[in-house]
Motif scaffolding. Sequence first.
Motif, PDB file in Angstrom:
ATOM      1  N   SER A   7       0.857  -1.180   0.000  1.00 15.47           N
ATOM      2  CA  SER A   7       0.000   0.000   0.000  1.00 15.47           C
ATOM      3  C   SER A   7       0.899   1.237   0.000  1.00 15.47           C
ATOM      4  O   SER A   7       2.076   1.170   0.362  1.00 15.47           O
ATOM      5  N   ASP A   8       0.345   2.358  -0.399  1.00 19.36           N
ATOM      6  CA  ASP A   8       1.127   3.599  -0.379  1.00 19.36           C
ATOM      7  C   ASP A   8       1.630   3.929   1.025  1.00 19.36           C
ATOM      8  O   ASP A   8       2.793   4.311   1.182  1.00 19.36           O
ATOM      9  N   ASP A  12       5.583   4.335   2.036  1.00 24.54           N
ATOM     10  CA  ASP A  12       6.055   5.548   2.696  1.00 24.54           C
ATOM     11  C   ASP A  12       6.752   5.221   4.018  1.00 24.54           C
ATOM     12  O   ASP A  12       7.772   5.827   4.353  1.00 24.54           O
ATOM     13  N   GLN A  13       6.210   4.274   4.777  1.00 25.88           N
ATOM     14  CA  GLN A  13       6.814   3.881   6.059  1.00 25.88           C
ATOM     15  C   GLN A  13       8.203   3.285   5.852  1.00 25.88           C
ATOM     16  O   GLN A  13       9.130   3.612   6.589  1.00 25.88           O
ATOM     17  N   ALA A  17      11.597   5.035   7.125  1.00 25.85           N
ATOM     18  CA  ALA A  17      12.475   4.331   8.067  1.00 25.85           C
ATOM     19  C   ALA A  17      13.899   4.281   7.536  1.00 25.85           C
ATOM     20  O   ALA A  17      14.862   4.540   8.272  1.00 25.85           O
ATOM     21  N   ALA A  18      14.054   3.969   6.257  1.00 24.33           N
ATOM     22  CA  ALA A  18      15.390   3.893   5.657  1.00 24.33           C
ATOM     23  C   ALA A  18      16.052   5.262   5.609  1.00 24.33           C
ATOM     24  O   ALA A  18      17.223   5.419   5.976  1.00 24.33           O
ATOM     25  N   ARG A  19      15.314   6.262   5.170  1.00 20.26           N
ATOM     26  CA  ARG A  19      15.886   7.608   5.059  1.00 20.26           C
ATOM     27  C   ARG A  19      16.240   8.175   6.428  1.00 20.26           C
ATOM     28  O   ARG A  19      17.254   8.848   6.576  1.00 20.26           O
ATOM     29  N   THR A  20      15.419   7.901   7.432  1.00 20.11           N
ATOM     30  CA  THR A  20      15.713   8.379   8.777  1.00 20.11           C
ATOM     31  C   THR A  20      16.980   7.723   9.315  1.00 20.11           C
ATOM     32  O   THR A  20      17.804   8.374   9.947  1.00 20.11           O
ATOM     33  N   ALA A  21      17.147   6.429   9.047  1.00 18.96           N
ATOM     34  CA  ALA A  21      18.312   5.695   9.565  1.00 18.96           C
ATOM     35  C   ALA A  21      19.601   6.076   8.855  1.00 18.96           C
ATOM     36  O   ALA A  21      20.650   6.183   9.501  1.00 18.96           O
TER      37      ALA A  21
END
Length: 125
Positions: A7-8, A12-13, A17-21
């Motif tokens: 799902s969109d 997005d989650q 999560a990847a970009r934040t880490a």
Amino acid sequence: MSDDELSDPLRDQLLSAARTAIGDELRSLTYFTEDAVEQIYLRGDLERSADLVGFAERERMGFHSKSLYRGTQLDDYQFTIRVFERGYLTRVIAGDHGVWATTDEMRIDRFEELASALTTVLEDL
């Protein structure tokens, strides 16, 4: 949503999560199951030339490996890092869902942050 479609909000989650880490070191992010593969993100300076199906076939071996390591003296499998000349591939699996992220070079502790963040999202599926 079928078991193999994202799902969109889930897309997005995972990306969040990847970009934040790991931030701008993220090159690509791809979700996969036994039957499907979907690229969630590809950094703008990269070409869409990767063989996602071929990568997915290799990374699906992780479903089997995860169960093989269960109960060993190493304890439970957490994630895999593959090292290449121009970056890294980190694969995480939770249940029957997996994600691999490709990255630029970075410190080892950042891979642990990445794997932990992606696992948290996958475990909620």
